[in-house]
Write an enzyme that holds these catalytic residues in place. Structure first.
Site, short mmCIF file in Angstrom:
data_model
loop_
_atom_site.label_atom_id
_atom_site.label_comp_id
_atom_site.label_asym_id
_atom_site.label_seq_id
_atom_site.Cartn_x
_atom_site.Cartn_y
_atom_site.Cartn_z
N GLN A 252 -9.63 9.91 7.52
CA GLN A 252 -9.55 8.54 8.01
C GLN A 252 -8.29 7.88 7.11
OE1 GLN A 252 -13.73 6.71 9.00
NE2 GLN A 252 -13.95 8.39 7.62
N ARG B 158 0.82 -1.40 -0.06
CA ARG B 158 -0.10 0.05 -0.07
C ARG B 158 0.88 1.27 0.05
NH1 ARG B 158 -2.31 -3.81 -0.35
NH2 ARG B 158 -2.04 -3.10 -2.44
N VAL C 240 -5.22 6.79 5.18
CA VAL C 240 -3.74 6.73 5.58
C VAL C 240 -2.85 6.93 4.61
CG1 VAL C 240 -4.31 4.64 7.53
CG2 VAL C 240 -3.69 4.08 5.15
N ASP C 241 -3.33 7.20 3.28
CA ASP C 241 -2.59 7.94 1.97
C ASP C 241 -2.12 9.23 2.53
OD1 ASP C 241 -4.52 9.92 1.04
OD2 ASP C 241 -5.64 8.19 0.53
N CYS D 119 11.02 1.72 21.37
CA CYS D 119 11.24 2.98 22.19
C CYS D 119 9.92 4.34 22.10
CB CYS D 119 12.39 3.94 21.35
SG CYS D 119 12.28 4.52 19.67
N LEU E 254 -20.71 9.13 -3.29
CA LEU E 254 -21.10 8.76 -4.24
C LEU E 254 -22.46 8.34 -4.40
CD1 LEU E 254 -20.18 8.60 -7.41
CD2 LEU E 254 -19.01 6.29 -6.70
N HIS F 95 -6.62 8.10 11.64
CA HIS F 95 -6.34 6.56 11.65
C HIS F 95 -4.69 6.24 11.10
CE1 HIS F 95 -10.70 5.41 10.89
NE2 HIS F 95 -10.54 5.73 12.12
P1 OAD Z 1 -15.21 2.50 2.84
O1 OAD Z 1 -14.51 1.85 1.74
O2 OAD Z 1 -15.91 1.95 4.04
O3 OAD Z 1 -16.16 3.56 2.09
C1 OAD Z 1 -15.84 4.49 0.95
C2 OAD Z 1 -17.07 5.47 0.65
O4 OAD Z 1 -16.85 6.28 -0.23
C3 OAD Z 1 -18.42 4.57 0.46
O5 OAD Z 1 -19.16 5.23 0.87
C4 OAD Z 1 -18.37 5.13 -1.16
O6 OAD Z 1 -19.91 5.33 -1.45
C5 OAD Z 1 -17.67 6.42 -1.12
N1 OAD Z 1 -17.27 6.57 -2.65
C6 OAD Z 1 -16.52 5.82 -3.24
N2 OAD Z 1 -16.07 6.54 -4.55
C7 OAD Z 1 -16.28 7.74 -4.24
C8 OAD Z 1 -16.17 9.10 -5.00
N3 OAD Z 1 -15.64 9.21 -6.32
N4 OAD Z 1 -16.53 10.28 -4.43
C9 OAD Z 1 -17.32 10.25 -3.44
N5 OAD Z 1 -17.59 9.31 -2.42
C10 OAD Z 1 -17.20 7.93 -3.08
O7 OAD Z 1 -14.12 3.58 3.59
P2 OAD Z 1 -14.04 4.35 4.71
O8 OAD Z 1 -15.44 4.90 5.10
O9 OAD Z 1 -12.95 5.64 4.70
O10 OAD Z 1 -9.64 2.13 8.77
O11 OAD Z 1 -13.48 3.46 5.59
C11 OAD Z 1 -13.49 3.80 7.20
C12 OAD Z 1 -12.28 2.98 7.53
O12 OAD Z 1 -12.57 1.52 7.57
C13 OAD Z 1 -10.97 3.30 7.13
O13 OAD Z 1 -10.28 4.45 7.70
C14 OAD Z 1 -10.05 2.04 7.57
C15 OAD Z 1 -11.18 0.97 7.19
O14 OAD Z 1 -11.05 0.14 8.29
C16 OAD Z 1 -8.31 1.91 8.76
O15 OAD Z 1 -7.58 1.39 7.99
C17 OAD Z 1 -7.94 1.94 10.20
#
Ligand code: OAD
Length: 234
Positions: A91, A59, A93-94, A120, A203, A109
């Site tokens: 949220q 990643r 990590v990029d 350490c 989206l 995150h």
């Molecule tokens: P998800 O993969 O759960 O959700 C991504 C969201 O982005 C969905 O609601 C999609 O509809 C929306 N989406 C996709 N393409 C889009 C676009 N072009 N424009 C707007 N929206 C779009 O990702 P997160 O909600 O970020 O944590 O996930 C939350 C956390 O779950 C992450 O931070 C990660 C994971 O566990 C860790 O790794 C600690």
């Protein structure tokens, strides 16, 4: 939008999707071929550190092949030009918000480009691999560096600052997050209780859409620049 001063913005994987960074819960429910729970817990890391390290190494390396998109750039412009309080909580990590130039930014995150030494406790900016057991630049210990990522069951970073900003927000905007993961999925409620207007850009409808005052459906690369224009030129 005229009476808005303090803004809190939460971003999730959707804001980076148009840059080519895969979301966590795509149509197949998988993150790069894995269930997110199978690679993102401290238990899996203890059981199979090689799997987790090489997964996150991939990643991290993939970041070299992606660029910030119009949504990241628009949020950086808002940060540069908004004269009142603003906090961008991601949220993700990029490092795409960082590369676009956002400054008032928290990675709740953690970050792929940071390594955390379990010997350490120092954090070090990190570009390369961790699976080859490099030495910690701070203490020299080998085999104790892990990705500086908040895994399931661990406490997100900077929650005090985030809670304070939410309690003073006039506008809370959530962009591209599915609302599956707490505490971030609860920010809309904290902001609402504090009297903020709440707006979601996604989206598709998310788990938390019904809890927002307004939801706008569409790609972040289009919706975010439009919102930023609306805020800067009411
Ligand atoms: P998800 O993969 O759960 O959700 C991504 C969201 O982005 C969905 O609601 C999609 O509809 C929306 N989406 C996709 N393409 C889009 C676009 N072009 N424009 C707007 N929206 C779009 O990702 P997160 O909600 O970020 O944590 O996930 C939350 C956390 O779950 C992450 O931070 C990660 C994971 O566990 C860790 O790794 C600690």
């Amino acid at each position: 939008m005229r009476e808005i001063r303090n803004i809190v913005i939460l971003t999730g994987a959707g804001v980076s999707a148009e840059s080519g960074v895969p979301t966590f819960r795509g149509p197949d429910g998988l993150w790069e071929g894995h269930r997110v729970e199978d690679v993102a817990t401290p238990q899996v890391f203890r059981r199979d550190p090689e799997l987790v390290q090489s997964f996150y190494d991939q990643r991290r390396a993939a970041l070299a092949r992606v660029q910030p998109n119009a949504a990241h750039h628009a949020l950086a412009k808002l940060d540069a030009e908004w004269p009142h309080d603003l906090l961008l909580v991601t949220q993700n990590v990029d490092d795409l918000h960082d590369r676009a130039g956002s400054k008032r930014l928290l990675h709740m995150h953690g970050e792929l480009k940071s390594a955390w030494c379990l010997s350490c406790d120092r954090r070090t900016p990190w570009d390369g691999a961790l699976s080859n057991d490099p030495a910690c630049p701070a203490c020299g210990a080998r085999g104790h560096l892990r990705p500086d990522i908040v895994w399931f069951g661990e406490m997100p970073y900077d929650m005090d600052r985030i809670d304070r900003a939410l309690s003073r927000a006039d506008l809370f905007v959530s962009i591209g997050t599915s609302g599956n993961v707490y505490p971030a999925a609860g920010f809309v409620d904290l902001a609402s209780h504090a009297g903020a207007r709440t707006l979601e850009l996604n989206l598709d409808p998310s788990m938390t859409s019904p809890r927002f005052d307004e939801s706008r459906l569409g790609p972040a690369g289009t919706l975010v620049p439009a919102l930023v224009e609306e805020l800067l030129n009411p």
